[in-house]
Design a protein around this motif. Structure first.
Motif, short mmCIF file in Angstrom:
data_model
loop_
_atom_site.label_atom_id
_atom_site.label_comp_id
_atom_site.label_asym_id
_atom_site.label_seq_id
_atom_site.Cartn_x
_atom_site.Cartn_y
_atom_site.Cartn_z
N GLN A 33 0.84 -1.20 0.00
CA GLN A 33 0.00 0.00 0.00
C GLN A 33 0.87 1.25 0.00
O GLN A 33 0.63 2.19 -0.77
CB GLN A 33 -0.90 -0.01 1.24
CG GLN A 33 -1.64 1.30 1.47
CD GLN A 33 -2.33 1.33 2.82
OE1 GLN A 33 -2.70 0.29 3.35
NE2 GLN A 33 -2.50 2.51 3.36
N ASN A 34 1.88 1.29 0.87
CA ASN A 34 2.77 2.45 0.92
C ASN A 34 3.51 2.63 -0.40
O ASN A 34 3.70 3.76 -0.87
CB ASN A 34 3.77 2.28 2.06
CG ASN A 34 3.10 2.30 3.42
OD1 ASN A 34 2.00 2.85 3.57
ND2 ASN A 34 3.71 1.69 4.42
N ARG A 35 3.94 1.53 -0.97
CA ARG A 35 4.68 1.59 -2.23
C ARG A 35 3.80 2.13 -3.36
O ARG A 35 4.23 2.98 -4.15
CB ARG A 35 5.19 0.19 -2.57
CG ARG A 35 6.04 0.12 -3.83
CD ARG A 35 6.50 -1.31 -4.04
NE ARG A 35 7.20 -1.47 -5.31
CZ ARG A 35 7.54 -2.63 -5.81
NH1 ARG A 35 7.26 -3.74 -5.14
NH2 ARG A 35 8.17 -2.71 -6.97
N ILE A 36 2.56 1.64 -3.44
CA ILE A 36 1.64 2.09 -4.48
C ILE A 36 1.28 3.55 -4.30
O ILE A 36 1.23 4.33 -5.26
CB ILE A 36 0.37 1.20 -4.48
CG1 ILE A 36 0.72 -0.20 -5.01
CG2 ILE A 36 -0.74 1.82 -5.31
CD1 ILE A 36 -0.44 -1.16 -4.98
N THR A 37 1.02 3.94 -3.04
CA THR A 37 0.69 5.34 -2.77
C THR A 37 1.81 6.27 -3.25
O THR A 37 1.57 7.31 -3.86
CB THR A 37 0.45 5.54 -1.27
OG1 THR A 37 -0.63 4.70 -0.85
CG2 THR A 37 0.12 6.99 -0.96
N GLN A 38 3.04 5.87 -2.96
CA GLN A 38 4.19 6.67 -3.36
C GLN A 38 4.27 6.78 -4.88
O GLN A 38 4.55 7.84 -5.43
CB GLN A 38 5.47 6.04 -2.79
CG GLN A 38 6.64 6.98 -2.59
CD GLN A 38 6.36 8.15 -1.70
OE1 GLN A 38 5.49 8.09 -0.84
NE2 GLN A 38 7.05 9.24 -1.92
#
Length: 303
Positions: free
Chosen positions: A16-21
């Motif tokens: 999730q953090n990776r996609i958001t970034q």
């Protein structure tokens, strides 16, 4: 299962953090490619986790997908916020950078609900697609090999061929030591026969103490294989529920003066030489058969 679910939850959060970034850094030209890549990452994670869940669960049951749906919705929402920040294409082909200005003829009050409705529809469509993909992955996972059953059948065949029968040991962090204690009892060998043992202990606790004493007294033979300071390792062996392995088996074989034979999958036997071929104990080692992972049972003579 608890460990698997905790790891899956952590992997979801990291993705999730990776996609958001990625979505926050995307421009108008790269946004489609970034969205496609994010979809692919979500599908790959879901398929791998579905396979792991099914393998641990013996190939039965449905794979949980709620976490994946939550991840999809949250990353889409955050991606929408990033899109609004980086600028979006207007319906007449123009471009707005952040909030619209009166000079551009854009009305935030009019555009807001329309944009929100489009985003809501996209989220619902994406969630439905992901749910369908998750169901397909779960069906595929059901067809994966049942490693637990296959290993169990091969182990039983190997025991039968060697005239052995299994004594079930509780699947906890003490299984190796409890299995050794059961074997020593079958050979009528005192648990406290090893020098330095603690007489007031019993069962697996005494076997743990014996293993720790031997390793501590023969540090040069064991320290090169440790990944932590010796005192910390000794504490784990002697006082905690830390799993035992090859080093502890060697220490126990030498301490009690017995050969330890470990029967493994496909009938393989690993022998740990204790210096006395007249006395031997047998353990059964499982890699897939128990929920906590690696496990040892005691193998007694059949009949």
């Amino acid at each position: 299962m608890d460990e698997l679910q905790a790891r899956h939850k952590k992997e979801h959060k990291e993705l999730q953090n990776r996609i958001t970034q990625k979505k926050k850094q995307a421009s108008k030209k790269t946004r489609k490619g970034v969205n496609d890549e994010c979809d692919r990452l979500e599908v790959e994670l879901k398929e791998r986790q579905a396979g792991e869940f099914a393998a641990l669960n013996g190939g039965g049951g449905d794979t949980p997908i709620e976490a994946l749906e939550d991840l999809t919705l949250q990353t889409d929402q955050e991606g929408g916020e990033a899109t609004a920040t980086n600028g979006t294409a207007s319906e007449d082909g123009g471009r707005t950078n952040g909030a619209s200005t009166p000079s551009e003829g854009t009305n935030d009050d009019n555009q807001g609900p329309k944009k929100q409705n489009r985003q809501k529809a996209r989220l619902a469509r994406r969630a439905a697609e992901q749910e369908e993909l998750a169901k397909q992955a779960a069906e595929e996972a059901k067809n994966l090999p049942d490693l637990k059953t296959q290993e169990r059948e091969r182990m039983l065949d190997a025991m039968k061929g060697r005239g052995l029968q299994e004594k079930e040991i509780r699947a906890d962090g003490h299984c190796l030591y409890s299995a050794v204690a059961d074997q020593l009892d079958q050979l009528q060998i005192s648990f406290g026969a090893a020098p330095g043992s603690t007489p007031d202990l019993s069962g697996y606790k005494l076997v743990r103490s014996v293993a720790a004493d031997y390793i501590e007294k023969h540090q040069d033979d064991f320290v090169p294989f440790l990944e932590e300071p010796l005192p910390d390792y000794m504490h784990k062996v002697r006082d905690t529920g830390e799993w035992g392995g090859q080093l502890e088996l060697l220490a126990l074989a030498k301490s009690y003066g017995v050969d330890i034979n470990v029967l493994q999958d496909f009938g393989r036997v690993e022998k740990i030489d204790g210096g006395n071929s007249d006395k031997a104990i047998w353990l059964g080692y499982y890699k897939h058969g128990f929920g906590l992972g690696e496990h040892y049972n005691s193998l007694r003579k059949a009949g």
